[in-house]
Design a protein around this motif. Structure first.
Motif, mmCIF file in Angstrom:
data_model
loop_
_atom_site.group_PDB
_atom_site.id
_atom_site.type_symbol
_atom_site.label_atom_id
_atom_site.label_comp_id
_atom_site.label_asym_id
_atom_site.label_seq_id
_atom_site.Cartn_x
_atom_site.Cartn_y
_atom_site.Cartn_z
ATOM 1 N N ALA A 100 30.443 -53.595 -2.874
ATOM 2 C CA ALA A 100 31.592 -53.643 -3.780
ATOM 3 C C ALA A 100 31.495 -54.849 -4.708
ATOM 4 C CB ALA A 100 32.890 -53.682 -2.986
ATOM 5 N N ALA A 156 28.639 -54.267 -7.252
ATOM 6 C CA ALA A 156 29.045 -53.283 -8.260
ATOM 7 C C ALA A 156 30.097 -53.846 -9.215
ATOM 8 C CB ALA A 156 29.572 -52.023 -7.590
ATOM 9 N N GLN A 157 30.896 -54.779 -8.743
ATOM 10 C CA GLN A 157 31.881 -55.395 -9.618
ATOM 11 C C GLN A 157 31.181 -56.241 -10.686
ATOM 12 O OE1 GLN A 157 34.804 -57.734 -7.545
ATOM 13 N NE2 GLN A 157 36.119 -57.875 -9.322
ATOM 14 N N PRO A 188 28.582 -53.173 -13.014
ATOM 15 C CA PRO A 188 29.248 -51.875 -12.901
ATOM 16 C C PRO A 188 28.380 -50.681 -13.288
ATOM 17 C CG PRO A 188 30.083 -53.102 -14.789
ATOM 18 C CD PRO A 188 29.182 -54.028 -14.033
ATOM 19 N N TRP A 230 31.312 -47.800 1.185
ATOM 20 C CA TRP A 230 31.518 -48.144 -0.218
ATOM 21 C C TRP A 230 31.344 -46.913 -1.111
ATOM 22 C CZ3 TRP A 230 27.594 -48.299 -4.082
ATOM 23 C CH2 TRP A 230 28.061 -48.715 -5.327
ATOM 24 N N GLU A 290 31.690 -43.754 -0.311
ATOM 25 C CA GLU A 290 32.752 -42.771 -0.072
ATOM 26 C C GLU A 290 34.105 -43.231 -0.610
ATOM 27 O OE1 GLU A 290 30.510 -40.896 3.831
ATOM 28 O OE2 GLU A 290 32.223 -42.210 4.143
ATOM 29 N N VAL A 291 34.393 -44.536 -0.532
ATOM 30 C CA VAL A 291 35.672 -45.050 -1.033
ATOM 31 C C VAL A 291 35.697 -45.039 -2.558
ATOM 32 C CG1 VAL A 291 37.060 -47.162 -1.261
ATOM 33 C CG2 VAL A 291 36.288 -46.405 0.991
ATOM 34 N N THR A 292 34.597 -45.446 -3.174
ATOM 35 C CA THR A 292 34.572 -45.554 -4.636
ATOM 36 C C THR A 292 34.156 -44.268 -5.319
ATOM 37 O OG1 THR A 292 32.255 -46.289 -4.673
ATOM 38 C CG2 THR A 292 33.971 -47.996 -4.539
ATOM 39 N N ASN A 293 33.585 -43.346 -4.558
ATOM 40 C CA ASN A 293 33.038 -42.113 -5.117
ATOM 41 C C ASN A 293 32.026 -42.434 -6.218
ATOM 42 O OD1 ASN A 293 32.726 -39.356 -5.140
ATOM 43 N ND2 ASN A 293 34.378 -39.023 -6.613
ATOM 44 N N ASN A 294 31.235 -43.478 -5.961
ATOM 45 C CA ASN A 294 30.246 -43.942 -6.928
ATOM 46 C C ASN A 294 29.187 -42.878 -7.163
ATOM 47 O OD1 ASN A 294 27.577 -45.204 -7.693
ATOM 48 N ND2 ASN A 294 28.943 -46.947 -7.966
#
Length: 160
Positions: free
Chosen positions: A71, A74-75, A78, A102, A104-108
């Motif tokens: 996270a 990626a911050q 991006p 990460w 699954e939560v962000t759907n990156n």
């Protein structure tokens, strides 16, 4: 002496501004492939890219063990499409689990490649026989659920 200090201070301030401008450019577009490579992150920058391992330290040195924090990375980057972690980062079930959480939560959907790369000189390295290091073969044998989650999220575990 006060005048010299002011000149040096102004120079340092200008250098910091230039550094932050260049960092901002690299954050938005690190290179043509948007491939980020982290090797040995200096102590002053660790909090930007890594998280300390809870309730654990290095057995030999007692120092904090740091793990990649997807996270945080990626911050800062991006648009990253590939991330390579060199030498200093454990490859184990825990880091894969954090990576999956990460994703699954962000759907990156930007990141397509995650690599752990280790370099050593000559012969067979003992790192692969160390209990803190998990080989791809062991993961494939012992954790099919984790492998399925990786697959479901578009990632394939490869031990090249």
């Amino acid at each position: 002496i006060a005048d010299d200090t002011m000149v040096v201070s102004a120079y340092v301030c200008k250098c910091k501004q230039l550094f932050m401008l260049k960092l901002s450019e690299n954050m938005l577009e690190p290179n043509t492939n948007n491939h980020i490579i982290l090797d040995d992150v200096s102590a002053g920058l660790r909090d930007l890219f890594l998280s300390p391992e809870q309730d654990s330290g290095d057995i030999h040195t007692g120092q904090t063990v740091w793990r990649p924090d997807f996270a945080k990375i990626a911050q800062i980057y991006p648009n990253m499409k590939a991330l390579s972690l060199f030498n200093h980062y454990r490859f184990d079930e825990y880091v894969i689990l954090r990576f999956l959480q990460w994703i699954e939560v962000t759907n990156n959907t930007e990141l397509s490649t995650l690599k752990f790369v280790y370099f050593f000189n000559g012969g067979q390295s003992s790192i692969f026989n160390h209990p803190l290091f998990t080989t791809v073969e062991n993961l494939k044998k012992n954790n099919t659920e984790l492998l399925q989650r990786l697959h479901d999220n578009g990632f394939i575990l490869d031990g090249k």
